[in-house]
Design a protein around this motif. Structure first.
Motif, PDB file in Angstrom:
ATOM      1  N   SER A 200      29.968  30.816  39.290  1.00 32.99           N
ATOM      2  CA  SER A 200      31.279  31.094  39.962  1.00 32.99           C
ATOM      3  C   SER A 200      31.548  30.127  41.278  1.00 32.99           C
ATOM      4  O   SER A 200      30.726  29.733  41.863  1.00 32.99           O
ATOM      5  CB  SER A 200      30.966  32.663  40.555  1.00 32.99           C
ATOM      6  N   PRO A 201      32.833  30.004  41.328  1.00 31.46           N
ATOM      7  CA  PRO A 201      32.960  29.226  42.545  1.00 31.46           C
ATOM      8  C   PRO A 201      32.423  29.500  43.836  1.00 31.46           C
ATOM      9  O   PRO A 201      32.144  28.830  44.637  1.00 31.46           O
ATOM     10  CB  PRO A 201      34.495  29.013  42.600  1.00 31.46           C
ATOM     11  N   LEU A 202      32.466  31.082  44.056  1.00 32.83           N
ATOM     12  CA  LEU A 202      31.833  31.575  45.156  1.00 32.83           C
ATOM     13  C   LEU A 202      31.036  32.411  44.671  1.00 32.83           C
ATOM     14  O   LEU A 202      31.091  33.012  43.769  1.00 32.83           O
ATOM     15  CB  LEU A 202      32.966  31.958  45.964  1.00 32.83           C
ATOM     16  N   PRO A 203      29.812  32.886  45.607  1.00 35.66           N
ATOM     17  CA  PRO A 203      28.836  34.037  45.383  1.00 35.66           C
ATOM     18  C   PRO A 203      29.439  35.314  45.192  1.00 35.66           C
ATOM     19  O   PRO A 203      29.065  36.052  44.077  1.00 35.66           O
ATOM     20  CB  PRO A 203      27.634  34.023  46.409  1.00 35.66           C
ATOM     21  N   ARG A 204      30.624  35.533  45.982  1.00 33.35           N
ATOM     22  CA  ARG A 204      31.328  36.801  45.865  1.00 33.35           C
ATOM     23  C   ARG A 204      32.136  36.927  44.660  1.00 33.35           C
ATOM     24  O   ARG A 204      32.820  37.891  44.398  1.00 33.35           O
ATOM     25  CB  ARG A 204      31.698  37.139  47.188  1.00 33.35           C
ATOM     26  N   PHE A 205      32.550  35.880  43.853  1.00 33.05           N
ATOM     27  CA  PHE A 205      33.655  35.726  43.278  1.00 33.05           C
ATOM     28  C   PHE A 205      33.175  36.274  41.791  1.00 33.05           C
ATOM     29  O   PHE A 205      32.738  35.395  41.072  1.00 33.05           O
ATOM     30  CB  PHE A 205      34.278  34.132  43.120  1.00 33.05           C
ATOM     31  N   ILE A 206      33.188  37.485  41.558  1.00 31.64           N
ATOM     32  CA  ILE A 206      32.814  37.904  40.209  1.00 31.64           C
ATOM     33  C   ILE A 206      33.976  37.929  39.040  1.00 31.64           C
ATOM     34  O   ILE A 206      35.066  38.230  39.435  1.00 31.64           O
ATOM     35  CB  ILE A 206      32.556  39.498  40.467  1.00 31.64           C
ATOM     36  N   HIS A 207      33.672  37.263  37.933  1.00 26.57           N
ATOM     37  CA  HIS A 207      34.759  37.177  37.001  1.00 26.57           C
ATOM     38  C   HIS A 207      34.122  37.395  35.685  1.00 26.57           C
ATOM     39  O   HIS A 207      34.529  36.718  34.772  1.00 26.57           O
ATOM     40  CB  HIS A 207      35.156  35.932  36.939  1.00 26.57           C
ATOM     41  N   SER A 208      33.748  38.747  35.312  1.00 31.23           N
ATOM     42  CA  SER A 208      33.321  38.890  34.117  1.00 31.23           C
ATOM     43  C   SER A 208      34.304  39.423  33.015  1.00 31.23           C
ATOM     44  O   SER A 208      34.302  39.453  31.892  1.00 31.23           O
ATOM     45  CB  SER A 208      32.054  39.916  34.115  1.00 31.23           C
ATOM     46  N   SER A 209      35.366  39.943  33.745  1.00 26.23           N
ATOM     47  CA  SER A 209      36.468  40.392  32.894  1.00 26.23           C
ATOM     48  C   SER A 209      37.360  39.273  32.023  1.00 26.23           C
ATOM     49  O   SER A 209      37.356  38.246  32.666  1.00 26.23           O
ATOM     50  CB  SER A 209      37.588  41.357  33.545  1.00 26.23           C
ATOM     51  N   PRO A 210      37.968  39.782  30.959  1.00 23.99           N
ATOM     52  CA  PRO A 210      39.019  38.696  30.357  1.00 23.99           C
ATOM     53  C   PRO A 210      39.910  38.020  31.387  1.00 23.99           C
ATOM     54  O   PRO A 210      40.109  36.793  31.222  1.00 23.99           O
ATOM     55  CB  PRO A 210      39.297  39.397  29.212  1.00 23.99           C
ATOM     56  N   ALA A 211      40.487  39.098  31.882  1.00 29.06           N
ATOM     57  CA  ALA A 211      41.694  38.583  32.942  1.00 29.06           C
ATOM     58  C   ALA A 211      40.911  37.660  34.085  1.00 29.06           C
ATOM     59  O   ALA A 211      41.846  36.450  34.338  1.00 29.06           O
ATOM     60  CB  ALA A 211      42.522  39.648  33.635  1.00 29.06           C
ATOM     61  N   MET A 212      40.046  37.862  34.526  1.00 24.93           N
ATOM     62  CA  MET A 212      39.522  37.229  35.690  1.00 24.93           C
ATOM     63  C   MET A 212      38.926  35.817  35.023  1.00 24.93           C
ATOM     64  O   MET A 212      38.844  34.493  35.549  1.00 24.93           O
ATOM     65  CB  MET A 212      38.273  37.792  36.405  1.00 24.93           C
ATOM     66  N   LYS A 213      38.314  35.768  33.752  1.00 28.42           N
ATOM     67  CA  LYS A 213      37.985  34.623  33.183  1.00 28.42           C
ATOM     68  C   LYS A 213      39.001  33.669  32.922  1.00 28.42           C
ATOM     69  O   LYS A 213      38.725  32.371  33.090  1.00 28.42           O
ATOM     70  CB  LYS A 213      37.150  34.934  31.995  1.00 28.42           C
ATOM     71  N   LEU A 214      40.190  34.269  32.640  1.00 29.89           N
ATOM     72  CA  LEU A 214      41.326  33.345  32.560  1.00 29.89           C
ATOM     73  C   LEU A 214      41.662  32.724  33.811  1.00 29.89           C
ATOM     74  O   LEU A 214      42.017  31.301  33.867  1.00 29.89           O
ATOM     75  CB  LEU A 214      42.553  33.997  31.754  1.00 29.89           C
ATOM     76  N   LEU A 215      41.742  33.348  34.804  1.00 36.50           N
ATOM     77  CA  LEU A 215      42.101  32.922  36.227  1.00 36.50           C
ATOM     78  C   LEU A 215      41.138  31.737  36.647  1.00 36.50           C
ATOM     79  O   LEU A 215      41.345  30.699  37.170  1.00 36.50           O
ATOM     80  CB  LEU A 215      41.928  34.057  37.177  1.00 36.50           C
ATOM     81  N   VAL A 216      39.673  31.925  36.439  1.00 36.54           N
ATOM     82  CA  VAL A 216      38.726  30.902  36.710  1.00 36.54           C
ATOM     83  C   VAL A 216      38.922  29.692  35.770  1.00 36.54           C
ATOM     84  O   VAL A 216      38.866  28.624  36.343  1.00 36.54           O
ATOM     85  CB  VAL A 216      37.210  31.532  36.525  1.00 36.54           C
TER      86      VAL A 216
END
Length: 527
Positions: A200-216
């Motif tokens: 993740s770009p930041l330790p608190r930046f959780i992105h396991s869902s498809p929508a957040m993965k697209l954002l990342v």
């Protein structure tokens, strides 16, 4: 016999390709009883089988126990083993049973006791021979060892006679990974990381869902440019966290990140706060002020709630975006400033433009790259990770030790709609941890009355999109959570025609996680 032999031949071929050795043997025995021989090639390619094993083990690296359970299941299913016992060191010289497949309750405990009481490895080997069990030891440099007893001894090979060394190496690497994660959670390497945020770009930046993965993915696409970014999303979704992530992976990451909330400053003072002023420029200007734009020189300025920026200040911000220069109040000449602008809003800027409440030209200048942060209800699969991270974070903040949260409580948090998004969830967890004592296990009873009331609402009062189910009037909160879990699992399996992997994906679980719930609730995969 000929009509029966044809489907048996086909079945033997399929079982061989899948590596289902027990079913393959049954098909071969049935063919032999009819006087026919099995197909010549009935074994899966070793490479393909190894890939399948690695994928299954990779799904189970969330915890050491889950990994060992999956490993034992693979041994049981992919060999002719009838019994598999997995032991690991416990307090003193005792041995703890992790898995006991094929053993009666007391029988597994007796084997573990005899194994622990043995004086040396030679005595243990003799005992294993009496049990017709092969002994396999998993040894990892940075993790506790584990011992497997596999019966019968002749079953320690995969379909087609392939050795299980590849599977053992994968298991040992998985144990090493689990140990490394545990050390990070405990701060063993001097860094606290309670979130499985991966790269993740930041330790608190959780992105396991498809929508957040697209954002990342979008974040990384713009990491090499200084393009202006507009972040939109509901209140509490974490827009500032996204802005910090954009900054942290940009070429300006070593420079300042300056947040400025456009609603936090009175409208008549917004221009001075943004662009700065000279002493004496207006009544009360007793000293020079650089303003936040010049204070962020070389770095990134985050303009939160940009929709609330006063109309009379908007032309000056537009000029800065176009020309890269500002004119502080009281200054005679404009000044060049190198700052990247990231703006955010939870309002409908397009509607504001139509109503003449926001300048159209400024809107288009800001809306070069648009990042939409999805609400928490659209990425429920991330809630367990968010919960684990913030329970650890607030435990550290309030000096609490060994505060944990039950799976039933996490399930309840997952079914709530969270109109306040991540901010509301964090407040809920902060309240629960602040009121907890050392060693507290957070249950549904520790949650706020509002959440408990939502869980007990009848179907007619559930929010749109929530699953409706019949709830007895005297049902407890854990019973309500279990009933909802059963219904959601059954619905997911029905939608996917009993396919466990796809159902797990819909529910935001790993395949093994769903299998554990199926076993807990005695639900058949064909539900």
């Amino acid at each position: 016999p000929e009509r029966a032999a044809e489907p048996l031949n086909t079945a033997a071929q399929i079982f061989g390709e899948l590596g289902a050795r027990l079913d393959l043997k049954r098909a071969q025995d049935a063919l032999a009883a009819l006087g026919y021989s099995a197909p010549h090639k009935v074994t899966a390619e070793p490479h393909a089988r190894s890939q399948r094993f690695i994928l299954r083990m990779a799904e189970a690296v969330a915890s050491r126990e889950l990994l060992l359970r999956e490993f034992a299941a693979l041994i049981r299913h992919e060999t002719l083993a009838r019994r598999v016992l997995v032991l690991e060191p416990a307090e003193g010289s005792r041995q703890r049973i992790v898995v006991a497949e094929g053993y009666a309750a007391r029988e597994g405990e007796r084997v573990a006791e005899v194994w622990a009481d043995a004086l040396d490895d030679e005595e243990r080997e003799r005992f294993a021979e009496t049990q017709d069990a092969a002994v396999i030891r998993l040894r990892v440099a940075n993790a506790a060892p584990a011992t497997l007893l596999i019966s019968p001894r002749t079953a320690v090979e995969l379909a087609g006679g392939e050795a299980i060394e590849t599977l053992l190496r994968v298991a040992e690497m998985g144990l090493d990974l689990c140990a490394a994660r545990e050390r990070l959670r405990e701060g063993g390497d001097g860094q606290k990381q309670s979130s499985p945020a991966g790269a993740s770009p930041l330790p608190r930046f959780i992105h396991s869902s498809p929508a957040m993965k697209l954002l990342v993915e979008e974040l990384h696409k713009i990491s090499s440019s200084d393009v202006t970014v507009l972040i939109t999303g509901e209140s509490g979704t974490g827009k500032e966290l996204v802005a910090r992530a954009v900054h942290s992976i940009s070429s300006r990451h070593a420079k300042v990140f300056m947040p400025f909330n456009c609603t936090a400053v009175p409208k008549e003072l917004s221009e001075g706060y943004l662009f700065g002023y000279r002493r004496g420029a207006f009544t009360g200007a007793v000293a020079d002020s650089p303003g936040v734009i010049r204070a962020a020189a070389g770095g990134t300025l985050f303009l939160d709630e940009i929709g609330d920026l006063p109309l009379d200040v908007q032309p000056k911000l537009l000029r800065f975006l176009q020309e890269g220069e500002i004119q502080p109040l009281g200054e005679q000449r404009p000044q060049k400033v190198d700052v990247r602008i990231i703006a955010a809003t939870n309002t409908d800027l397009e509607g504001m433009v139509e109503r003449k409440e926001f300048r159209e030209d400024l809107y288009y200048r800001l809306n070069v790259i648009r990042l939409q942060v999805p609400p928490l209800r659209e990425r429920r699969s991330e809630i367990p990770e968010i919960v684990n991270y913030y329970v650890g974070h607030y435990s550290d903040k309030f000096g609490r030790r060994d505060v944990r949260i039950t799976p039933q409580t996490v399930d309840l948090l997952m079914v709530n709609d969270w109109p306040g998004n991540v901010r509301q969830l964090c407040n809920e967890l902060q309240r629960a941890v602040a009121r907890a004592e050392d060693g507290t296990i957070i249950t549904p009873d520790h949650l706020s009355p509002e959440l408990r009331r939502i869980a007990s609402q009848p179907d007619s009062q559930l929010t749109p999109g929530a699953s409706a189910f019949d709830l007895p009037p005297d049902a407890s909160l854990p019973a309500a959570v279990e009933l909802l879990e059963r219904r959601m699992i059954a619905d997911a399996l029905a939608r996917n025609n009993g396919n466990v992997s796809r159902a797990a994906r819909d529910l935001g679980l790993t395949r093994r996680g769903l299998q554990l719930k199926l076993a807990r609730y005695s639900i058949a995969a064909s539900a």
